[in-house]
Design a protein around this motif. Structure first.
Motif, PDB file in Angstrom:
ATOM      1  N   SER A   1      -3.667   4.155   5.396  1.00  0.00           N
ATOM      2  CA  SER A   1      -4.661   2.932   4.931  1.00  0.00           C
ATOM      3  C   SER A   1      -3.978   1.686   5.568  1.00  0.00           C
ATOM      4  O   SER A   1      -3.114   1.625   6.254  1.00  0.00           O
ATOM      5  CB  SER A   1      -4.421   2.420   3.572  1.00  0.00           C
TER       6      SER A   1
ATOM      7  N   THR B   1      -3.304   0.356  -3.679  1.00  0.00           N
ATOM      8  CA  THR B   1      -3.589  -0.933  -2.748  1.00  0.00           C
ATOM      9  C   THR B   1      -3.737  -2.012  -3.735  1.00  0.00           C
ATOM     10  O   THR B   1      -4.466  -1.969  -4.578  1.00  0.00           O
ATOM     11  CB  THR B   1      -4.393  -0.825  -1.629  1.00  0.00           C
TER      12      THR B   1
ATOM     13  N   TYR C   1     -10.177  -3.023   2.406  1.00  0.00           N
ATOM     14  CA  TYR C   1      -9.075  -1.926   3.064  1.00  0.00           C
ATOM     15  C   TYR C   1      -9.980  -0.910   3.683  1.00  0.00           C
ATOM     16  O   TYR C   1     -10.925  -0.761   3.745  1.00  0.00           O
ATOM     17  CB  TYR C   1      -8.098  -1.451   2.163  1.00  0.00           C
TER      18      TYR C   1
ATOM     19  N   TYR D   1      -4.232   7.053  -2.730  1.00  0.00           N
ATOM     20  CA  TYR D   1      -3.635   5.870  -2.095  1.00  0.00           C
ATOM     21  C   TYR D   1      -3.667   4.882  -3.364  1.00  0.00           C
ATOM     22  O   TYR D   1      -4.301   4.892  -4.265  1.00  0.00           O
ATOM     23  CB  TYR D   1      -4.390   5.419  -0.851  1.00  0.00           C
TER      24      TYR D   1
ATOM     25  N   GLN E   1       0.925  -1.279   0.140  1.00  0.00           N
ATOM     26  CA  GLN E   1       0.157  -0.103  -0.055  1.00  0.00           C
ATOM     27  C   GLN E   1       0.945   1.351   0.001  1.00  0.00           C
ATOM     28  O   GLN E   1       1.865   1.280   0.611  1.00  0.00           O
ATOM     29  CB  GLN E   1      -0.995   0.037   1.078  1.00  0.00           C
TER      30      GLN E   1
ATOM     31  N   GLU F   1      -5.079  -4.515  -2.265  1.00  0.00           N
ATOM     32  CA  GLU F   1      -6.159  -5.216  -1.377  1.00  0.00           C
ATOM     33  C   GLU F   1      -7.628  -4.778  -1.945  1.00  0.00           C
ATOM     34  O   GLU F   1      -7.623  -3.947  -2.402  1.00  0.00           O
ATOM     35  CB  GLU F   1      -6.174  -4.813  -0.203  1.00  0.00           C
TER      36      GLU F   1
ATOM     37  N   THR G   1      -0.510   2.159   6.873  1.00  0.00           N
ATOM     38  CA  THR G   1       0.723   2.880   5.856  1.00  0.00           C
ATOM     39  C   THR G   1       0.187   4.375   5.775  1.00  0.00           C
ATOM     40  O   THR G   1      -0.958   4.759   5.499  1.00  0.00           O
ATOM     41  CB  THR G   1       0.610   2.263   4.626  1.00  0.00           C
TER      42      THR G   1
ATOM     43  N   ALA H   1      -4.948  -2.780   5.415  1.00  0.00           N
ATOM     44  CA  ALA H   1      -5.442  -3.917   4.775  1.00  0.00           C
ATOM     45  C   ALA H   1      -6.685  -4.340   5.733  1.00  0.00           C
ATOM     46  O   ALA H   1      -6.734  -4.372   6.909  1.00  0.00           O
ATOM     47  CB  ALA H   1      -4.622  -5.223   4.394  1.00  0.00           C
TER      48      ALA H   1
ATOM     49  N   LYS I   1      -9.216   6.347  -6.353  1.00  0.00           N
ATOM     50  CA  LYS I   1      -8.210   6.065  -5.303  1.00  0.00           C
ATOM     51  C   LYS I   1      -7.923   7.309  -4.626  1.00  0.00           C
ATOM     52  O   LYS I   1      -6.845   7.748  -4.402  1.00  0.00           O
ATOM     53  CB  LYS I   1      -6.977   5.212  -5.583  1.00  0.00           C
TER      54      LYS I   1
END
Lengths: 113, 116
Positions: B94, B27, B32, B25, B2, B29, B105, B96, B73
């Motif tokens: 952020s 990621t 999240y 961001y 991330q 994932e 993160t 997960a 995002k």
């Protein structure tokens, strides 16, 4: 106690010395995290403990850094042979099984001369 | 992995006005969480607001609200009726999903100044 506590609040050491930083999480919190915050920067993850699982050490920057946790209580972060680049604020956080929020302590400001 | 990016190192606002802090961001994932934390000069990190990525509705906490644009995002924080006590460093973060645990993160932070 009511919140996460850390000691000492400030630590000045000489290059090459070892230091130990302490974190007391909120009672009952099973997860404990260590982060590093360099001056004017965001927080960098170092390590986290959760219950009896093996700790996630993926953020430790070198083998000079290590951490231990006794059960679900106190944790100590040890930095061996400190270097000037280790100067930073070291923040500890804890969280419980039921909430997504990490509660942070006030941090330890480490200065390596 | 991330990453979180805050492109505004500093922002300022007049007391009682509205300000928006930006955050993007990345990621891999599918599940999240996103957070905004406030850090006053005391160094104490304080959670301002959280958003679960699976929720389409934007989170709101009193004068604080987010604009969560999942496809882009983007996760911006709007502070309405700004107060002197809102002055601090603000961090977007952020984590997960899937569990209640996991590392945060963080972005690099935005220093918010509030002018009387």
């Amino acid at each position: 106690g009511a919140g996460v506590s850390q000691s000492p609040s400030n630590k000045v050491t000489e290059k090459g010395k070892d230091v130990e930083l302490r974190c007391d999480p909120i009672s009952g919190h099973t997860a404990l995290y260590w982060y590093r915050q360099r001056l004017g920067q965001g927080l960098e993850f170092l390590i986290y403990f959760q219950g009896n699982s093996a700790p996630d050490k993926s953020g430790l920057p070198s083998d000079r850094f290590s951490a231990e946790r006794t059960g679900e209580s106190v944790s100590t972060l040890t930095i061996q042979r400190t270097q000037q680049e280790d100067s930073a604020v070291y923040l500890c956080a804890s969280s419980s099984d039921y909430y997504n929020e990490q509660f942070f302590g006030p941090g330890t400001r480490l200065t390596v001369l | 992995a991330q990453t979180v990016t805050q492109s505004q190192p500093e922002m300022s606002v007049q007391e009682a006005e509205t300000v928006t802090l930006s955050c993007t961001y990345d990621t891999s994932e599918s599940d999240y969480y996103l957070f905004w934390y406030k850090q006053p000069p005391s160094r104490q990190m304080i959670l301002v607001i959280r958003q679960e990525a699976y929720k389409q509705q934007n989170a709101t906490e009193n004068r604080f609200s987010v604009n969560f644009q999942k496809a882009a995002k983007s996760f911006s924080l709007k502070i309405s009726d700004s107060q002197l006590g809102d002055a601090a460093m603000y961090f977007c973060a952020s984590r997960a999903g899937g569990t209640s645990y996991g590392k945060l993160t963080f972005g690099q932070g935005t220093i918010l100044t509030v002018h009387p």
